[in-house]
Design an enzyme around this catalytic site. Structure first.
Site, short mmCIF file in Angstrom:
data_model
loop_
_atom_site.label_atom_id
_atom_site.label_comp_id
_atom_site.label_asym_id
_atom_site.label_seq_id
_atom_site.Cartn_x
_atom_site.Cartn_y
_atom_site.Cartn_z
N GLU A 47 18.80 -16.71 -7.34
CA GLU A 47 18.36 -15.36 -7.68
C GLU A 47 17.77 -15.34 -9.10
OE1 GLU A 47 17.58 -12.76 -6.36
OE2 GLU A 47 17.75 -11.18 -7.85
N CYS B 11 0.81 -1.22 0.00
CA CYS B 11 0.00 0.00 0.00
C CYS B 11 0.85 1.27 0.00
CB CYS B 11 -0.88 0.03 1.23
SG CYS B 11 -1.83 -1.46 1.47
N ARG C 188 5.02 0.39 -6.04
CA ARG C 188 5.03 -0.50 -4.88
C ARG C 188 4.07 -1.67 -5.06
NH1 ARG C 188 6.61 2.38 0.03
NH2 ARG C 188 5.10 1.16 1.17
N GLU D 222 9.21 -14.22 -10.99
CA GLU D 222 8.41 -13.06 -10.58
C GLU D 222 8.02 -12.15 -11.75
OE1 GLU D 222 10.12 -10.55 -7.52
OE2 GLU D 222 12.09 -10.63 -8.43
N HIS E 157 19.72 -36.43 -7.87
CA HIS E 157 19.06 -36.96 -6.68
C HIS E 157 17.54 -36.77 -6.73
CE1 HIS E 157 22.86 -37.92 -4.82
NE2 HIS E 157 23.29 -36.72 -5.17
N LYS F 7 14.03 -14.27 -10.22
CA LYS F 7 13.81 -13.18 -11.18
C LYS F 7 12.87 -13.64 -12.29
CE LYS F 7 14.87 -10.62 -9.66
NZ LYS F 7 15.31 -9.95 -8.49
N ASN G 223 -1.70 2.02 6.02
CA ASN G 223 -0.79 0.94 5.60
C ASN G 223 -0.50 0.11 6.83
OD1 ASN G 223 -0.57 2.11 3.14
ND2 ASN G 223 1.62 2.58 3.28
N GLY G 224 -0.40 -1.20 6.65
CA GLY G 224 -0.08 -2.07 7.78
C GLY G 224 -1.23 -3.00 8.08
N TRP H 42 -2.97 -2.70 -1.50
CA TRP H 42 -2.52 -4.04 -1.88
C TRP H 42 -3.24 -4.95 -0.89
CZ3 TRP H 42 0.59 -7.97 0.38
CH2 TRP H 42 1.16 -8.87 -0.53
N LYS I 293 6.67 -3.81 -3.87
CA LYS I 293 8.09 -3.44 -3.79
C LYS I 293 8.60 -3.55 -2.35
CE LYS I 293 12.03 -2.09 -5.24
NZ LYS I 293 12.82 -3.15 -5.86
#
Ligand code: M6R
Length: 611
Positions: free
Chosen positions: A483, A2, A27, A490, A506, A487, A101-102, A75, A606
């Site tokens: 990484e 948010c 964000r 996402e 394995h 990438k 927010n939160g 969000w 973000k």
């Protein structure tokens, strides 16, 4: 996650609020809304599901006007993304509007209590309880009301509040969720993140936890949880809006990939030792370095992957045991922290709730802490203290997918490993000099590595329909593969997984067949032959290989890899910093070919300020 904006002043509020929300849209969000104080002390709310464009269209059909307001990009956490759950939320009469927010953890208990007192809830959000609670407690002064209400809220919040009984003031408060305020030429601003304010001012005040601010025509008055006035020296933001604009690139992600040579240089240059063994930037003394027994690195996502590189490097170069934990796991696993240990938190934003909670947990247990962070003045840097913070000078990172921040975090890890290795005497002077020279040369080599862009675009157009991609490597290349897999998944939504190359046989090898793609990173010369054997096992099952390797090793990959991307030769320990560039470009190109929203991937944010 948010975003919050607020404005009070002499100009029409709507353009200021909408511009601020636009700046925060990187964000990640799924709905947006504003509340504006109109003439005759009336609050008008407009909200819309989806992109800001929807809210803009609504404001054209149904305009609002006034010189004070609050805005929000949401969000979703509590309740699906829809118009009703979008912020701002109001009390029943619509006299108090709130953006938040939160997460309010005790929202259910408060909802039950307030419903019994006559409140009627219209959304599924935790935020709506705040609007009803403020109304219930309102005593004619919003600051006094907030002082009573905030201790009743459990959880995290950054709040913006307007109230029709006080149409000349804008209020805000924070606890565990960032909030900045600013005042310039008779105009007051608040926002959850600096980019929303940069069009108006470069001097901002970071509110501390449990502080409340009142903004009006006279300026900003901040007080603590007891109502005592607090003074904050404004913080001058050095970077300007241009740094946070696309600058001719199709996407922020591509721009930020291209900014990596400069970011590498900015992070290393101020720490280049002028005398042998001089590490003034390192907040660890010689005797501390020599008596250290263990390092614990804690982070999330890409920052965690930088930490894994750090483990390989610090253990080998400084001969120190290193544990790396995902922050959300660390906090609840009752970690053992002893004397002579160093706790390192890595975070681009400095606001990630899980990493922040782990940092607090480590501090609570008496650990010596160090924060590696990109955002100056963020919560983690303030909680660790400037003297225990190492900034990565990557500049503002806007794309949700981290690239240049990860790059500089990884560089910081290597600098830490070299410095500790030098101070602990586990590296010879000549080896230290070699590594430092390598760091010095990295920006130029990174620039050269970017030339692989076209080749990767072509490869991506052939591979874009793949449903699964495996990433493999050994040692630091395995850390890098994690990484690379993150990438790709996402930004392109392709299922991707990283394996230590030796682990394929394995189990995962059962998934290999013609049509599967394996991306192999090969930068560690000592592990070359072993990795080549693993890749032969891959091609024997009909799967194809994209190889990212050092120039001097490229010949060995011929006949095995369908496509070879060669990166300039450098020291084994520094090569992953170059190899990550083609891996980022590969993920980027795949996402572009597949028509994905590269900078704002679905469901992602973000700065993840909820646990
Ligand atoms: O701001 P932080 O570095 O603490 O963020 C950690 C992760 O949320 C972040 O790296 C995330 O995984 C990125 N989307 C990766 O590209």
């Amino acid at each position: 996650m948010c975003g919050i904006v607020g404005y009070i002043g002499k100009q029409p509020a709507v353009p200021v609020l909408m511009d601020g929300l636009e700046k925060l849209s990187y964000r990640g969000y799924d709905s947006a809304g504003i509340a504006v104080m109109e003439e005759h002390h009336h609050i008008n709310v407009r909200k819309a599901k989806g992109k800001l464009e929807n809210l803009r269209s609504l404001l054209v059909k149904s305009p609002v006007a006034g010189c004070m307001g609050i805005g929000h990009t949401r969000w979703a956490t509590h309740g699906e993304p829809n118009d009703l759950n979008a912020h701002p939320h109001t009390d029943v009469q619509g006299g108090i509007a709130v953006v938040h927010n939160g997460i309010i953890e005790n929202h259910e208990a408060l909802r039950r209590y307030l419903t019994a007192q006559g409140a009627v809830f219209v959304s599924q959000t935790d935020t709506e309880v705040i609007a009803h609670l403020l109304k219930y407690l309102y005593c004619g002064d919003m600051k006094e009301t907030l002082l009573k209400a905030l201790p009743m809220l459990e959880g995290s919040y950054a709040l913006g509040v307007i109230c029709d009984a006080e149409s000349d003031a804008l209020y805000c408060a924070r606890n565990d969720s960032p909030l900045v305020v600013a005042w310039e030429d008779g105009n007051g601003y608040l926002a959850s993140d600096i980019p929303a304010l940069l069009a108006h001012t470069r001097d901002v005040i970071f509110l501390e936890d449990k502080q409340i601010a009142r903004l009006d025509a006279n300026g900003i008055a901040v007080c603590d949880a007891y109502g005592n006035p607090c003074y904050h020296e404004p913080f001058h933001v050095e970077w300007d809006l241009d740094c946070a604009e696309k600058g001719g690139y199709a996407h922020y992600m591509l721009k930020e990939i291209h900014e990596q040579p400069e970011a590498l240089q900015k992070t290393y240059a101020p720490r280049r030792p002028h005398l042998p063994g001089e590490y003034r930037w390192l907040p660890v003394s010689l005797s501390e370095a020599q008596s250290l027994r263990k390092i614990s690195i804690v982070a999330c996502g890409s920052a965690y992957h930088a930490g894994v590189v750090g483990k390989y490097a610090i253990e080998r170069l400084a001969r120190l045991p290193v544990e790396v934990d995902i922050a959300s796991e660390y906090r609840y696993r009752d970690p053992v922290i002893g004397p002579q240990e160093l706790f390192v938190a890595i975070s681009q934003s400095g606001e990630t709730a899980d990493t922040l909670a782990a940092l607090r947990e480590a501090k609570r247990r008496g650990a010596r802490v160090l924060v590696i962070c990109n955002v100056v003045g963020s919560t983690m840097t303030r909680e660790a203290g400037e003297s225990n913070t190492l900034y990565t000078y990557a500049g503002p990172e806007i794309a949700v997918a981290s690239t240049k921040a990860y790059m500089t975090q990884t560089e910081m890890m290597l600098m830490l490993a070299i410095a500790l290795g030098d101070l602990r005497g586990t590296l010879s002077r000549s080896r230290v000099e070699e590594l430092l020279k390598g760091l010095e040369q990295l920006p130029v080599l990174a620039e050269k590595t970017l030339q692989a862009e076209e080749m990767l675009q072509r490869f991506a157009s052939l591979a874009s329909q793949k449903k699964h991609v495996f990433f493999v490597g050994r040692g630091m290349d395995y850390a890098l593969s994690m990484e690379a897999a993150l990438k790709l998944k996402e930004v392109s939504y392709i299922f991707s997984e990283a394996y230590a190359a030796g682990e394929l046989k394995h189990g995962p090898i059962a998934l290999l067949k013609p049509g599967r793609l394996v991306v192999a990173t090969i930068t560690q010369s000592g592990l070359l032959e072993k990795t080549l054997s693993n890749l032969r096992e891959v091609t024997a099952r009909g799967a194809s290989v994209l190889a990212i390797c050092r120039e001097s090793l490229a010949q060995k990959l011929e006949g095995i890899a369908q496509q070879i991307i060669a990166i300039p030769d450098t020291d084994d320990w520094l090569a992953p910093l170059l190899a990550v560039i083609p891996l980022q470009l590969f993920a980027y190109s795949m996402a572009v070919v597949r028509g994905c929203d590269v900078d704002k991937p679905r469901n992602l944010a973000k700065s993840v300020t909820v646990e």
